[in-house]
Design a protein around this motif. Structure first.
Motif, PDB file in Angstrom:
ATOM      1  N   PRO A 190       0.794  -1.241   0.000  1.00 22.05           N
ATOM      2  CA  PRO A 190       0.000   0.000   0.000  1.00 22.05           C
ATOM      3  C   PRO A 190       0.825   1.290   0.000  1.00 22.05           C
ATOM      4  CG  PRO A 190       0.215  -0.766   2.242  1.00 22.05           C
ATOM      5  CD  PRO A 190       1.025  -1.710   1.393  1.00 22.05           C
ATOM      6  N   ILE A 191       2.065   1.271  -0.442  1.00 18.92           N
ATOM      7  CA  ILE A 191       2.900   2.469  -0.386  1.00 18.92           C
ATOM      8  C   ILE A 191       3.520   2.735  -1.750  1.00 18.92           C
ATOM      9  CG2 ILE A 191       4.985   3.494   0.606  1.00 18.92           C
ATOM     10  CD1 ILE A 191       4.428   1.971   3.161  1.00 18.92           C
ATOM     11  N   ALA A 192       3.483   4.002  -2.149  1.00 21.27           N
ATOM     12  CA  ALA A 192       4.165   4.450  -3.362  1.00 21.27           C
ATOM     13  C   ALA A 192       4.918   5.735  -3.034  1.00 21.27           C
ATOM     14  CB  ALA A 192       3.178   4.685  -4.499  1.00 21.27           C
ATOM     15  N   ILE A 193       6.131   5.850  -3.559  1.00 16.43           N
ATOM     16  CA  ILE A 193       6.953   7.037  -3.342  1.00 16.43           C
ATOM     17  C   ILE A 193       7.496   7.474  -4.705  1.00 16.43           C
ATOM     18  CG2 ILE A 193       8.939   8.034  -2.149  1.00 16.43           C
ATOM     19  CD1 ILE A 193       8.717   5.789  -0.077  1.00 16.43           C
ATOM     20  N   TYR A 194       7.311   8.769  -5.016  1.00 20.85           N
ATOM     21  CA  TYR A 194       7.773   9.313  -6.295  1.00 20.85           C
ATOM     22  C   TYR A 194       8.682  10.515  -6.033  1.00 20.85           C
ATOM     23  CZ  TYR A 194       3.787   6.567  -7.899  1.00 20.85           C
ATOM     24  OH  TYR A 194       2.900   5.535  -8.130  1.00 20.85           O
ATOM     25  N   ALA A 195       9.711  10.661  -6.879  1.00 20.07           N
ATOM     26  CA  ALA A 195      10.632  11.790  -6.761  1.00 20.07           C
ATOM     27  C   ALA A 195      10.121  12.967  -7.596  1.00 20.07           C
ATOM     28  CB  ALA A 195      12.031  11.383  -7.220  1.00 20.07           C
ATOM     29  N   LEU A 196      10.266  14.178  -7.046  1.00 24.83           N
ATOM     30  CA  LEU A 196       9.854  15.403  -7.726  1.00 24.83           C
ATOM     31  C   LEU A 196      11.074  16.259  -8.055  1.00 24.83           C
ATOM     32  CD1 LEU A 196       6.784  16.522  -5.560  1.00 24.83           C
ATOM     33  CD2 LEU A 196       6.745  15.248  -7.713  1.00 24.83           C
ATOM     34  N   ASP A 197      10.889  17.211  -8.970  1.00 26.33           N
ATOM     35  CA  ASP A 197      11.993  18.096  -9.347  1.00 26.33           C
ATOM     36  C   ASP A 197      12.013  19.395  -8.552  1.00 26.33           C
ATOM     37  OD1 ASP A 197       9.793  19.363 -10.389  1.00 26.33           O
ATOM     38  OD2 ASP A 197      10.653  19.714 -12.374  1.00 26.33           O
ATOM     39  N   THR A 198      11.056  19.581  -7.634  1.00 26.75           N
ATOM     40  CA  THR A 198      11.022  20.799  -6.826  1.00 26.75           C
ATOM     41  C   THR A 198      10.274  20.547  -5.528  1.00 26.75           C
ATOM     42  OG1 THR A 198      10.495  23.168  -6.866  1.00 26.75           O
ATOM     43  CG2 THR A 198       8.870  21.682  -7.793  1.00 26.75           C
ATOM     44  N   VAL A 199      10.445  21.431  -4.568  1.00 29.67           N
ATOM     45  CA  VAL A 199       9.754  21.339  -3.282  1.00 29.67           C
ATOM     46  C   VAL A 199       8.350  21.924  -3.436  1.00 29.67           C
ATOM     47  CG1 VAL A 199       9.760  22.090  -0.869  1.00 29.67           C
ATOM     48  CG2 VAL A 199      11.916  21.481  -1.992  1.00 29.67           C
ATOM     49  N   LEU A 200       7.351  21.238  -2.897  1.00 28.75           N
ATOM     50  CA  LEU A 200       5.973  21.723  -2.942  1.00 28.75           C
ATOM     51  C   LEU A 200       5.780  22.786  -1.865  1.00 28.75           C
ATOM     52  CD1 LEU A 200       4.079  18.320  -3.360  1.00 28.75           C
ATOM     53  CD2 LEU A 200       4.756  19.935  -5.148  1.00 28.75           C
ATOM     54  N   GLU A 201       5.181  23.910  -2.240  1.00 24.93           N
ATOM     55  CA  GLU A 201       4.987  25.019  -1.303  1.00 24.93           C
ATOM     56  C   GLU A 201       3.494  25.204  -1.035  1.00 24.93           C
ATOM     57  OE1 GLU A 201       6.923  28.554  -2.638  1.00 24.93           O
ATOM     58  OE2 GLU A 201       8.683  27.455  -3.387  1.00 24.93           O
ATOM     59  N   PRO A 202       3.044  24.956   0.183  1.00 24.37           N
ATOM     60  CA  PRO A 202       1.616  25.173   0.499  1.00 24.37           C
ATOM     61  C   PRO A 202       1.314  26.655   0.656  1.00 24.37           C
ATOM     62  CG  PRO A 202       2.810  24.412   2.434  1.00 24.37           C
ATOM     63  CD  PRO A 202       3.783  24.363   1.300  1.00 24.37           C
ATOM     64  N   VAL A 203       0.155  27.061   0.182  1.00 28.30           N
ATOM     65  CA  VAL A 203      -0.226  28.466   0.274  1.00 28.30           C
ATOM     66  C   VAL A 203      -0.506  28.858   1.720  1.00 28.30           C
ATOM     67  CG1 VAL A 203      -2.716  28.138  -0.019  1.00 28.30           C
ATOM     68  CG2 VAL A 203      -1.638  30.217  -0.883  1.00 28.30           C
ATOM     69  N   GLU A 204      -0.715  27.878   2.592  1.00 35.56           N
ATOM     70  CA  GLU A 204      -0.927  28.176   4.017  1.00 35.56           C
ATOM     71  C   GLU A 204       0.357  28.674   4.694  1.00 35.56           C
ATOM     72  OE1 GLU A 204      -4.187  25.560   2.754  1.00 35.56           O
ATOM     73  OE2 GLU A 204      -2.009  25.532   2.465  1.00 35.56           O
ATOM     74  N   LEU A 205       1.503  28.436   4.080  1.00 33.66           N
ATOM     75  CA  LEU A 205       2.781  28.854   4.663  1.00 33.66           C
ATOM     76  C   LEU A 205       3.496  29.927   3.855  1.00 33.66           C
ATOM     77  CD1 LEU A 205       4.261  25.381   5.707  1.00 33.66           C
ATOM     78  CD2 LEU A 205       2.931  26.973   7.103  1.00 33.66           C
ATOM     79  N   PHE A 206       3.149  30.063   2.583  1.00 33.65           N
ATOM     80  CA  PHE A 206       3.830  31.013   1.713  1.00 33.65           C
ATOM     81  C   PHE A 206       2.813  31.883   0.990  1.00 33.65           C
ATOM     82  CE2 PHE A 206       6.505  27.221   2.043  1.00 33.65           C
ATOM     83  CZ  PHE A 206       7.695  27.773   2.507  1.00 33.65           C
ATOM     84  N   GLU A 207       3.287  33.033   0.550  1.00 38.30           N
ATOM     85  CA  GLU A 207       2.406  33.969  -0.142  1.00 38.30           C
ATOM     86  C   GLU A 207       1.899  33.350  -1.441  1.00 38.30           C
ATOM     87  OE1 GLU A 207       1.299  36.889   0.796  1.00 38.30           O
ATOM     88  OE2 GLU A 207       2.396  36.829   2.691  1.00 38.30           O
TER      89      GLU A 207
END
Length: 264
Positions: A168-185
């Motif tokens: 039940p687990i999948a892990i994928y690599a991304l090319d950038t860090v995800l930025e939540p709008v709750e923490l950043f403008e």
């Protein structure tokens, strides 16, 4: 003698029967499910060592990641280059914000890469906490490329490779860090393109003006006693009246009398 013989038979075959029954029961029992992998170890092995180290250093994130794996989870770990460039911003976050950022990189549902392509849309993450803290992102395919979009970034993160994929687990690599709008403008919306300037009309040829003959304005009224040249001619003609010869003869009369006296 019979009793001894029967006892000997039971002594030999009874253990064999019990052993066969136990083997049959053991074969019917379901195999125990494999233990879930160590999430951070799997990330580090798949090229996300820096992100795995951040998760391991956050007690809240580490325990949530590991426990979520029991019920199904899909994690997205940024590459080492992406984390390295993001570290100055990460260091300015509080401990709770750091944990939320890390948990923002996983959803509590198992998605194979094939099912991930067919389940586009908004997804809740492990950081989602009711309606107060949405911490959502949007999965969207661009052709064969799986991307993840957040409201705090102008550019979508792209899925680079599969680190681990076993239900039940999948892990994928991304090319950038995800930025939540709750923490950043939130990202600024692109300014609308200016409207095209109106095309100037070509200069028009001047219209030809038709000159109309305008009558001269009437001159000032002539006084009644003023005499125009035409009136003067009329006056001279009038002056040559029948009385004029008489006047000329009267003027010549003294001269004639003088002449006559001289002759006498």
């Amino acid at each position: 003698m019979r009793r001894l013989h029967l006892a000997a038979v039971l002594f030999v075959f009874l253990p064999l029967a019990v052993s066969a029954a136990g083997t049959k029961e053991a074969a019917k029992a379901p195999a125990a499910p494999p233990a879930p992998p160590n999430i951070t170890a799997a990330m580090a092995k798949g090229g996300c060592k820096a992100f795995a180290a951040l998760v391991a250093a956050s007690p809240d994130a580490r325990s949530t990641f590991q426990s979520a794996g029991d019920g199904g989870m899909t994690a997205f770990c940024p590459s080492d280059d992406a984390v390295r460039s993001f570290m100055p911003r990460y260091k300015n976050l509080t401990a709770d914000a750091k944990a939320s950022l890390l948990l923002f990189h996983a959803v509590p549902v198992y998605y194979s890469q094939r099912s991930l392509k067919s389940n586009n849309g908004v997804m809740n993450t492990l950081a989602t906490d009711g309606s107060a803290n949405n911490f959502n992102f949007t999965v969207q395919n661009e052709g064969e490329q799986v991307t993840i979009k957040t409201d705090a970034s102008d550019h979508a993160a792209r899925l680079k490779s599969t680190v681990y994929d076993k239900d039940p687990i999948a892990i994928y690599a991304l090319d950038t860090v995800l930025e939540p709008v709750e923490l950043f403008e939130p990202a600024e919306s692109p300014a609308p393109a200016p409207a095209p300037a109106p095309v100037a009309d070509a200069p028009k040829a001047p219209k030809k003006t038709r000159h109309r003959h305008v009558a001269d304005a009437p001159g000032p009224a002539v006084a009644a006693d003023d005499t125009s040249p035409a009136d003067q001619k009329k006056s001279s003609k009038k002056s040559a009246s029948p009385a004029a010869p008489c006047l000329r003869w009267l003027a010549a009369l003294p001269v004639a009398v003088a002449v006559a006296a001289a002759l006498a």
